[in-house]
Write an enzyme that holds these catalytic residues in place. Structure first.
Site, PDB file in Angstrom:
ATOM      1  N   GLY A 126       0.846  -1.190   0.000  1.00 61.61           N
ATOM      2  CA  GLY A 126       0.000   0.000   0.000  1.00 61.61           C
ATOM      3  C   GLY A 126       0.877   1.234   0.000  1.00 61.61           C
ATOM      4  CG  LEU A 182      -2.337  10.067   3.545  1.00 59.16           C
ATOM      5  CD1 LEU A 182      -3.357  10.807   4.393  1.00 59.16           C
ATOM      6  CD2 LEU A 182      -1.239  11.019   3.132  1.00 59.16           C
ATOM      7  CB  ALA A 183      -0.762   4.271   6.547  1.00 57.03           C
ATOM      8  NE  ARG A 189     -16.769  12.749   8.882  1.00 57.48           N
ATOM      9  CZ  ARG A 189     -15.607  12.549   8.293  1.00 57.48           C
ATOM     10  NH1 ARG A 189     -15.065  11.355   8.304  1.00 57.48           N
ATOM     11  NH2 ARG A 189     -14.993  13.538   7.703  1.00 57.48           N
TER      12      ARG A 189
END
Lengths: 258, 650, 253
Positions: free
Chosen positions: B40, B43-44, B337
């Site tokens: 991946g 961002l991480a 949310r």
């Protein structure tokens, strides 16, 4: 040295070459046009102007010629390299091609450029290398201030006689139209290539370039058009008294052909 | 399965510092001897790969897109939180910590959240130094805005493209390392299995998506930054390619999967338009700063609006129900949310929805009042790009007609269980960002996902990974490259046989149609509100669908080529198993908390009711085999600093 | 809606491709262009044919994955819109739509409508970064940056790296793509430090990869889904000139 080679062979470096040589050439074109337009004044204007240019001290004329010729050479050679590289970057064409914004002029720079190049070669032979058409016989020894010691070229007459050949005049008009197209993209492009343009000035410069192109076209094209009107339709625009014999001869020839 | 969260001792303010001091380090000269795999590039994953490369490790980074820059972190719009307190409005690390724990409905691990708040400030510094063009004031300093679930302005933003800019920052750092040779990037490669040997993660099996070749890659540690599983619902705001495969494969290999039922439904998405839709589009939550949410008070008016007999602006003030402002006066339209989403569902279930779709699922987000107050240019300046995007998708001008919004699946708080070091229950296998379960509890606050992804990648894993490498792996065994072992053989064979199986069914239905059907089941029974009966039904339906899939799916083409249908089918096959796990967890958690709303557990006013006595924990599921039900383990959550309270936004 | 699609089909990078016509019916005008292609693919699979391979991911106009040339225009005729956000309401019922991949030598077709954009990655790797490592950076507010500078940098940074500029450029130049990064980083104080190195390295890589030269057509700006302007190319041209001169005198290390 390596860094200079790197600069001029890079894609951006080639832009600078095009822009700088283009800048010189488009400036020259305007000056040349202004000089030529003196043909609409009495003959001694353009003849003295030409004489002054010819008799610049220290071989300046050759310096200028060298600069101009190298500008043409650089501009043309770089353009051909660019054209080849750009073709190679898209080996397979779009089956359905479309253009959103790029002007016709900008997309046909290579075509207009090559026509202009061909024209320049012809033009130099036609008017500067004097043995074509025997135009070197057209000399004058009065530049408006009384008789001279040595006769000087009658440029006024040379121009008139040159354009009195209709196909030469037509080719000339076509070529300066190509020049108009070329300049309408090229002049604005100079600023972009040198990084001297932004979104606000882009549209102004594009208009300016278009205007520049058309001014140059109208300025240059007006001369052959006027000569054709004068020579074939008898509209009295030019003073033919300084070369009346050659004129009559040509007129008779033209009449005989007709 | 033993769950040891390894939370350091000491006061919460000192835990991270103490931990950093007490864990083992790898000597700078030895770092290049270790091989690390990062799966991946969001961002991480991207920030982890870059940071580890900078430190000198040998890193291989994998992503399924054609560039690491395309990871779905790029789509985050609103912003990133940090406790900088630049606006001088009373923010602090402690407040960010507290807000995040409370926002997560007290289902996150305190120590992790505190660390997140601590490093949040470093993230902003880091990103600015990378050249991320955050919004600025005329004085040249950084601008902040407020976001749902907080009463301070702590959100840094770059227009409506904060995620993009942060990701491109991490991507630039990654590019620097790729150029330096410390990171090898594998684009268009999909991880299909995790290789575990002697109980430790030692590599992965990937498929080269261009050639179809199945490859083995070995390493001393495997980091998963593979995002969430919102696409189990088919329609979500996630990218079309987002999938659970990497995390699910790790689960099958023994990693505990925590709280899969914690899913976040984002309140401001563009409503569904028809059955050809492939994804839902989010409109940034920041819109709620200036937009007012309402539905008509009566069904008749709603019907008139839907049928085009009445323009929304013609509805009189007294006929409008600004339900968020009414129910939650102190937070109003900025209610968190989960609460905003559920309120929208209530209004639509009540028959007052205004969208032109089945169920009329949609409510208004109205800017008329703000346009009156601030003028249209100001609104254009703030949200111009969002209004344009709205018009592009719906063909409507939201300056004139109120926007229509409806909740959609957006983020998943659940994920692989990790300890304080971000290591899963498989030693050597780490999970970062949305892929893990650690920081958001049962509900994530806006602008916190970016913060967590980057915190994990830039500032946590570079420290905690060293502890495992120096401690468990050791210098003597560093630099694992052997892929000719039994574990690799088995894993590769399993991947190949699954691929062959998918290609050989040769049924009638497409993988997408199965995905769609799964999504319908998930949204119906495990969506915004869940109940025992529905979840049981889902647990019955999903295996049936799975069976149908394996007997009737059609995957055209072959393996040895770029085959998008094969990719899709593999992902759908995993979703079909994972969806069941999600429903099992939802069924098991008989309380309402955050994004998980069980109808059986609500207050008289219809608010979520937690059951702290029985469920103040994280549920961690252990895979037991294809025929067995997974086994639940729990990690008890203790709250020493945050007071367990009813989460009230009234 | 009813449509006739002419889609570029190419088995792999080594084989010849051609346009294949498909008729498609029952498309909702509210569908996006990619949803329309999804439906085409569903139909093809059901008919036992190979679906059309095309790149796509986020479907909200930001990831830069989608890359189709529609009727000769990258991302289609709607301005500042990626294919995934292009909706069928902008097409006429019964229209013929030609769909082709990006075409240029450095971005070769892998299959059907998918191209290999590794060359764009290489340009970024050559200098699209600020050489700082994680940690050890000053406070975010330590260096004030004028708002207008930050705003222009953001305009440039909005590039999604789709490569439509290359596809649209009559010369297949990646100048707009490259200049967006150069302009963003070279403007900001953080990136200014190594602006000469950056621009020299990126242009060198761009040229080596076989992209064409920029001749100021402006097609790139016209199709850019994020509205990146030629100003950034002008900035690159300026910076390259300065950097080259410094380089000639040995000033760039």
């Amino acid at each position: 040295m390596k860094s200079i080679v790197r600069l001029v062979t890079s894609s951006v470096g080639k832009k600078y070459l095009m822009a700088l040589s283009g800048f010189i050439l488009s400036g020259f074109v305007l000056g040349h046009m202004c000089g030529n337009l003196q043909v609409f004044l009495p003959p001694h204007w353009i003849n003295s102007y030409a004489h002054h240019l010819q008799s610049m001290p220290y071989g300046l004329l050759w310096v200028v010629r060298a600069v101009m010729l190298s500008a043409v050479a650089i501009h043309a050679a770089t353009a051909i390299v660019l054209f080849k590289e750009n073709k190679a970057a898209r080996p397979e064409a779009y089956r359905k091609d479309a253009t959103v914004r790029a002007s016709k002029a900008s997309r046909t720079m290579i075509v207009s450029g090559l026509i202009i190049l061909f024209f320049i070669i012809f033009h130099i032979f036609h008017y500067t290398v004097k043995n074509m058409y025997g135009l070197d016989q057209l000399m004058i020894n009065d530049l408006g201030h009384g008789p001279l010691e040595h006769p000087v070229p009658n440029v006024y007459a040379v121009m008139y006689m040159g354009f009195s050949v209709w196909y030469v005049a037509l080719f000339y008009i076509v070529a300066v139209f190509m020049l108009c197209q070329h300049l309408s993209h090229g002049v604005a492009s100079i600023f972009q290539s040198l990084g001297l343009r932004n979104e606000i000035w882009r549209y102004r410069l594009e208009k300016l370039a278009l205007a520049y192109g058309w001014i140059v076209f109208l300025g240059f094209a007006s001369i052959p058009v006027a000569v054709l009107l004068d020579f074939y339709l008898g509209v009295p625009i030019f003073d033919k008294s300084t070369f009346i014999e050659v004129y009559e001869q040509a007129k008779n020839c033209a009449g005989a052909i007709q | 399965m033993k769950l040891n969260s390894k939370i350091p001792s000491g006061p919460i303010q000192d835990k991270w510092d103490n931990h950093k001091f007490s864990i083992k380090l790898v000597n700078p000269a030895n770092k290049r001897k270790y091989n690390i795999i990062v799966v991946g590039s969001g961002l991480a994953g991207g920030s982890a790969a870059a940071s580890l490369g900078e430190l000198g490790y040998n890193v291989k980074c994998f992503c399924y897109q054609d560039s690491p820059r395309r990871a779905h972190s790029i789509a985050a719009q609103g912003g990133i939180n940090a406790a900088k307190n630049y606006p001088n409005d009373g923010d602090s690390i402690y407040r960010l910590f507290y807000d995040t724990v409370k926002g997560g409905d007290f289902r996150a691990r305190e120590a992790n959240v505190y660390r997140l708040a601590q490093v949040s400030n470093n993230i902003i510094d880091q990103c600015v130094a990378q050249g991320v063009p955050f919004a600025r004031e005329y004085g040249g300093l950084l601008d902040n805005r407020s976001f749902g679930g907080a009463q301070v302005s702590r959100t840094f933003y770059a227009r409506g493209q904060t995620g993009q800019q942060l990701l491109l920052g991490a991507y630039s750092a990654l590019n620097r390392q790729i150029a330096a040779g410390t990171v090898q990037m594998y684009n268009r490669h999909e991880m299909l299995d995790l290789v575990v040997e002697d109980g430790r993660a030692v590599g992965i099996i990937v498929r080269d998506m261009v050639t179809g070749e199945v490859e083995r890659h070995a390493a001393d540690a495997v980091l998963l930054g593979t995002g969430g599983y919102a696409n189990a619902y088919f329609l979500s705001t996630n990218a079309a390619g987002c999938n659970v495969t990497a995390a699910y494969r790790a689960y099958l290999k023994g990693a505990g999967f925590a709280n899969p039922c914690y899913t976040q439904i984002h309140p401001t998405c563009i409503p569904v338009h028809g059955d050809q839709q492939s994804k839902l589009t989010l409109m940034s939550e920041s819109l709620r700063n200036d937009g007012r949410v309402w539905v008509p008070k009566s069904k008749t008016i709603s019907e008139k609006i839907i049928n085009g007999q009445m323009h929304p602006s013609e509805v009189a003030e007294e006929d409008r129900d600004y339900y968020l402002e009414r129910k939650y006066p102190s937070f109003g339209n900025l209610a968190p949310r989960d609460i905003s989403s559920r309120s929208a569902k209530e209004a639509c279930d009540d028959g007052r929805g205004i969208a032109h779709n089945a169920g009329h699922n949609g409510v208004f987000l109205d800017f008329a009042a703000s346009i009156d107050r601030l003028g249209q240019p100001k609104i254009e300046e703030r949200y111009g790009n969002l209004f344009e995007m709205y018009e592009r998708i719906t063909g409507e001008n939201a300056y004139k007609t109120p926007m229509q919004i409806y909740p959609a699946l957006h983020y998943t708080m659940g994920g692989l269980w990790v300890d304080y070091n971000l290591m899963t229950t498989i030693p050597g296998c780490y999970a970062l960002g949305e892929c893990n379960f650690s920081d958001h509890g049962a509900n994530r606050l806006g602008a916190s996902a970016l913060m967590q992804g980057l915190a994990d990648g830039y500032f946590v894993i570079p420290f905690t990974l060293a502890d495992y490498l120096a401690g468990t792996v050791g210098l003597a065994n560093a630099g694992r490259t052997a892929t000719d072992t039994e574990a690799f053989n088995e894993a590769e064979d399993a991947v190949k046989s699954k691929t062959n199986k998918l290609l050989s069914v040769n049924g009638k239905q497409t993988a997408r149609s199965f995905h769609k059907k799964l999504g319908q089941i998930m949204w119906e029974y495990a969506g915004m509100a869940r109940n025992e009966e529905g979840l049981k039904k889902a647990i019955e339906l999903i295996p049936q669908l799975r069976e149908e899939f394996w007997s009737d799916v059609r995957v055209p083409g072959e393996n040895g080529e770029l085959n998008q249908e094969l990719e899709r089918a593999g992902r759908v096959a995993d979703f079909l198993e994972f969806g069941e796990l999600l429903c099992r967890d939802a069924l098991d958690r008989k309380e309402s908390c955050g994004g998980h709303f069980r109808e059986e557990s609500q207050t008289e006013e219809g608010e979520a009711k937690r059951d702290d006595e029985n469920f103040c924990n994280a549920s961690v599921w252990e895979y037991k085999g294809p025929k067995e039900a997974p086994v639940k383990h729990t990690e008890e959550l203790t709250f020493e600093y945050c007071k367990l309270a009813v989460r009230s936004y009234k | 809606m009813k449509l006739t699609l002419k889609v570029w089909r190419q088995k792999n990078s080594n084989s010849e491709g051609k346009l294949v016509a498909y008729d498609l019916d029952g498309i909702s005008p509210d569908s996006s262009f990619l949803e329309m292609l999804d439906i085409l693919n569903e139909t093809l699979i059901e008919r036992g044919e190979e679906p059309v391979a095309f790149d796509h991911d986020c479907r909200e106009g930001i990831c830069g994955m989608c890359s189709l040339v529609i009727n000769g225009i990258p991302h289609g005729h709607e301005r500042q819109t990626t294919v995934c956000q292009l909706h069928m309401r902008h097409f006429k019922d019964g229209q013929t739509v030609t769909i082709e991949p990006w075409r240029s030598k450095p971005l070769p077709v892998i299959k059907d409508l998918i191209v290999d954009r590794t060359a764009l990655e290489k340009i970024q790797q050559a200098g699209g970064f600020v050489s700082i490592s994680t940690g050890g950076v000053p406070d975010a507010n330590a260096t004030p940056i004028p708002k207008q500078v930050a705003d222009v940098a953001m305009d440039a940074a909005a590039c999604i790296g789709c490569g439509a500029c290359v596809a649209a450029c009559k010369n297949a130049s990646a100048m707009l793509f490259m200049s967006a990064k150069v302009s963003q980083l070279n403007r900001l104080p953080q990136g200014k430090v190594e602006k000469d190195r950056r621009v020299l390295a990126m242009v060198k890589t761009h040229d080596e990869l076989g992209f064409g030269n920029c001749t100021n057509f402006g097609e790139c700006q016209a199709v850019c889904p994020k509205g990146i302007t030629l100003d950034h190319i002008a900035k690159l041209n300026r910076d390259y000139a300065v950097a080259s001169f410094k380089n000639i005198f040995g000033g760039v290390k």
